[in-house]
Design a protein around this motif. Structure first.
Motif, PDB file in Angstrom:
ATOM      1  N   GLY A  48       0.841  -1.067  -0.094  1.00 40.63           N
ATOM      2  CA  GLY A  48      -0.008  -0.199  -0.079  1.00 40.63           C
ATOM      3  C   GLY A  48       0.884   1.506   0.099  1.00 40.63           C
ATOM      4  O   GLY A  48       0.444   2.196   0.399  1.00 40.63           O
ATOM      5  N   ILE A  49       2.043   1.457  -0.508  1.00 35.03           N
ATOM      6  CA  ILE A  49       2.979   2.394  -0.589  1.00 35.03           C
ATOM      7  C   ILE A  49       2.367   3.519  -1.174  1.00 35.03           C
ATOM      8  O   ILE A  49       2.337   4.763  -1.108  1.00 35.03           O
ATOM      9  CB  ILE A  49       4.117   2.238  -1.008  1.00 35.03           C
ATOM     10  CG1 ILE A  49       5.181   3.363  -0.899  1.00 35.03           C
ATOM     11  CG2 ILE A  49       3.917   1.815  -2.712  1.00 35.03           C
ATOM     12  CD1 ILE A  49       6.734   3.109  -1.482  1.00 35.03           C
ATOM     13  N   PHE A  50       1.240   3.338  -2.331  1.00 33.90           N
ATOM     14  CA  PHE A  50       0.716   4.541  -2.794  1.00 33.90           C
ATOM     15  C   PHE A  50      -0.371   4.981  -2.174  1.00 33.90           C
ATOM     16  O   PHE A  50      -1.176   6.024  -2.748  1.00 33.90           O
ATOM     17  CB  PHE A  50       0.471   4.268  -4.283  1.00 33.90           C
ATOM     18  CG  PHE A  50       1.752   3.935  -5.124  1.00 33.90           C
ATOM     19  CD1 PHE A  50       2.711   4.703  -5.352  1.00 33.90           C
ATOM     20  CD2 PHE A  50       1.734   2.781  -5.735  1.00 33.90           C
ATOM     21  CE1 PHE A  50       3.740   4.276  -6.139  1.00 33.90           C
ATOM     22  CE2 PHE A  50       2.742   2.257  -6.720  1.00 33.90           C
ATOM     23  CZ  PHE A  50       3.904   3.279  -6.543  1.00 33.90           C
ATOM     24  N   GLY A  51      -0.826   4.230  -1.046  1.00 34.44           N
ATOM     25  CA  GLY A  51      -2.116   4.711  -0.258  1.00 34.44           C
ATOM     26  C   GLY A  51      -3.370   4.610  -1.053  1.00 34.44           C
ATOM     27  O   GLY A  51      -4.411   5.298  -0.642  1.00 34.44           O
ATOM     28  N   LYS A  52      -3.679   3.430  -1.786  1.00 28.98           N
ATOM     29  CA  LYS A  52      -4.796   3.438  -2.420  1.00 28.98           C
ATOM     30  C   LYS A  52      -5.874   3.123  -1.504  1.00 28.98           C
ATOM     31  O   LYS A  52      -5.759   2.234  -0.673  1.00 28.98           O
ATOM     32  CB  LYS A  52      -4.507   2.169  -3.568  1.00 28.98           C
ATOM     33  CG  LYS A  52      -5.797   1.928  -4.540  1.00 28.98           C
ATOM     34  CD  LYS A  52      -5.624   1.198  -5.735  1.00 28.98           C
ATOM     35  CE  LYS A  52      -6.847   1.181  -6.561  1.00 28.98           C
ATOM     36  NZ  LYS A  52      -6.759   0.657  -7.839  1.00 28.98           N
ATOM     37  N   TRP A  61      -1.674  13.200  -1.831  1.00 29.52           N
ATOM     38  CA  TRP A  61      -0.448  13.213  -1.577  1.00 29.52           C
ATOM     39  C   TRP A  61       0.556  12.279  -2.306  1.00 29.52           C
ATOM     40  O   TRP A  61       1.348  12.502  -2.532  1.00 29.52           O
ATOM     41  CB  TRP A  61      -0.218  12.900  -0.057  1.00 29.52           C
ATOM     42  CG  TRP A  61      -0.778  11.504   0.308  1.00 29.52           C
ATOM     43  CD1 TRP A  61      -1.996  11.091   0.988  1.00 29.52           C
ATOM     44  CD2 TRP A  61       0.224  10.185   0.344  1.00 29.52           C
ATOM     45  NE1 TRP A  61      -1.996   9.704   1.284  1.00 29.52           N
ATOM     46  CE2 TRP A  61      -0.734   9.201   0.914  1.00 29.52           C
ATOM     47  CE3 TRP A  61       1.216   9.963  -0.327  1.00 29.52           C
ATOM     48  CZ2 TRP A  61      -0.319   7.779   0.880  1.00 29.52           C
ATOM     49  CZ3 TRP A  61       1.799   8.771  -0.131  1.00 29.52           C
ATOM     50  CH2 TRP A  61       0.971   7.605   0.346  1.00 29.52           C
ATOM     51  N   ALA A  62      -0.287  11.036  -2.797  1.00 30.74           N
ATOM     52  CA  ALA A  62       0.463  10.054  -3.428  1.00 30.74           C
ATOM     53  C   ALA A  62       0.689  10.795  -5.140  1.00 30.74           C
ATOM     54  O   ALA A  62       2.043  10.325  -5.442  1.00 30.74           O
ATOM     55  CB  ALA A  62      -0.470   8.981  -3.635  1.00 30.74           C
ATOM     56  N   TRP A  63      -0.245  11.364  -5.399  1.00 33.71           N
ATOM     57  CA  TRP A  63       0.317  11.982  -6.810  1.00 33.71           C
ATOM     58  C   TRP A  63       1.377  13.083  -6.608  1.00 33.71           C
ATOM     59  O   TRP A  63       2.208  12.960  -7.613  1.00 33.71           O
ATOM     60  CB  TRP A  63      -0.963  12.769  -7.364  1.00 33.71           C
ATOM     61  CG  TRP A  63      -2.038  11.864  -7.748  1.00 33.71           C
ATOM     62  CD1 TRP A  63      -3.383  11.334  -7.277  1.00 33.71           C
ATOM     63  CD2 TRP A  63      -1.904  11.168  -8.959  1.00 33.71           C
ATOM     64  NE1 TRP A  63      -3.962  10.516  -8.093  1.00 33.71           N
ATOM     65  CE2 TRP A  63      -3.247  10.336  -9.277  1.00 33.71           C
ATOM     66  CE3 TRP A  63      -1.094  10.833 -10.031  1.00 33.71           C
ATOM     67  CZ2 TRP A  63      -3.426   9.303 -10.088  1.00 33.71           C
ATOM     68  CZ3 TRP A  63      -1.206  10.183 -11.117  1.00 33.71           C
ATOM     69  CH2 TRP A  63      -2.477   9.534 -11.133  1.00 33.71           C
TER      70      TRP A  63
END
Length: 223
Positions: A48-52, A61-63
């Motif tokens: 889940g590093i991209f926080g989906k 924040w991921a973008w």
């Protein structure tokens, strides 16, 4: 060389190059830092590093943090969708369909479970709103723990299921194979892989995924 080694190495080289050069070199530093973080995620299994989110969206924040990687992933997906001659999905059994990430206009039929395995892509809004939608993020060419995979499989409703990752070949193969083993449709891993490749050529498991499904099968046999 696995992603957990290759990505940090490439990232470090980009950071070094970016600090030496000028002008737009900060873009290389940005991408390099992203690759180092992504390599760490592969090494530690941080899917889940991209926080989906459970609703299939990526946080703002991921973008900001991962725009070079996320933008690249989206471009590659669109290029594959446009130029690939392979079908967007394939029917494995009457209850299981496997494919790539779809546009809302490409969705055909009704499903009791619509499983999105992408960690790096936002799902189209029309599909996210479906009651059947389920998000189970897995990094590209990576694998979750067998225990987490088992929980995800057991959370599915009885009925027809659509499983997709980015292009529908590796992560999708892992999840679909786990479903086939759990349901007893496949007798073992080799039998399940044979069923998948017969229905959708190109489906195969990367090394971490093969290790995961072998352990998954062992968990099932120990019940």
């Amino acid at each position: 060389m696995g992603y957990k080694y290759l990505l940090p190495l490439l990232g470090l080289l980009l950071v070094i190059a970016g600090t030496v050069e000028r002008d737009w070199a900060w873009l290389a530093v940005w991408l390099g830092c992203d690759l180092i973080a992504l390599g760490y995620a592969h090494a530690k299994g941080v899917q889940g590093i991209f926080g989906k989110r459970p609703d299939g969206t990526l946080p703002l924040w991921a973008w900001f943090a991962f725009f070079p990687v996320l933008g690249y992933s989206l471009i590659v997906w669109h290029l594959h969708r446009i130029f690939s001659r392979k079908p967007p999905w394939s029917v494995i059994t009457e209850q299981l369909v496997v494919g790539r990430r779809l546009l809302a206009s490409e969705l055909d039929g009704e499903f009791d479970n619509y499983v999105d395995l992408t960690a790096e892509l936002t799902e189209p809004s029309a599909i996210r709103r479906l009651p059947a939608y389920r998000s189970f993020p897995i990094l590209n060419d990576a694998a979750p723990s067998p225990e987490a995979l088992r929980v995800a499989i057991r959370s599915l409703k009885p009925g027809r299921t659509f499983v997709h990752c980015g292009r529908g070949y590796h992560r999708s193969a892992l999840f679909a194979l786990a479903m086939l083993l759990t349901s007893g449709v496949a007798h073992d891993v080799v039998d399940g892989l044979r069923m998948l490749t017969a229905a959708r050529s190109g489906m195969r498991l990367k090394r971490p995924q093969y290790k995961c499904i072998q352990r998954y099968a062992d968990l099932g046999s120990s019940d």
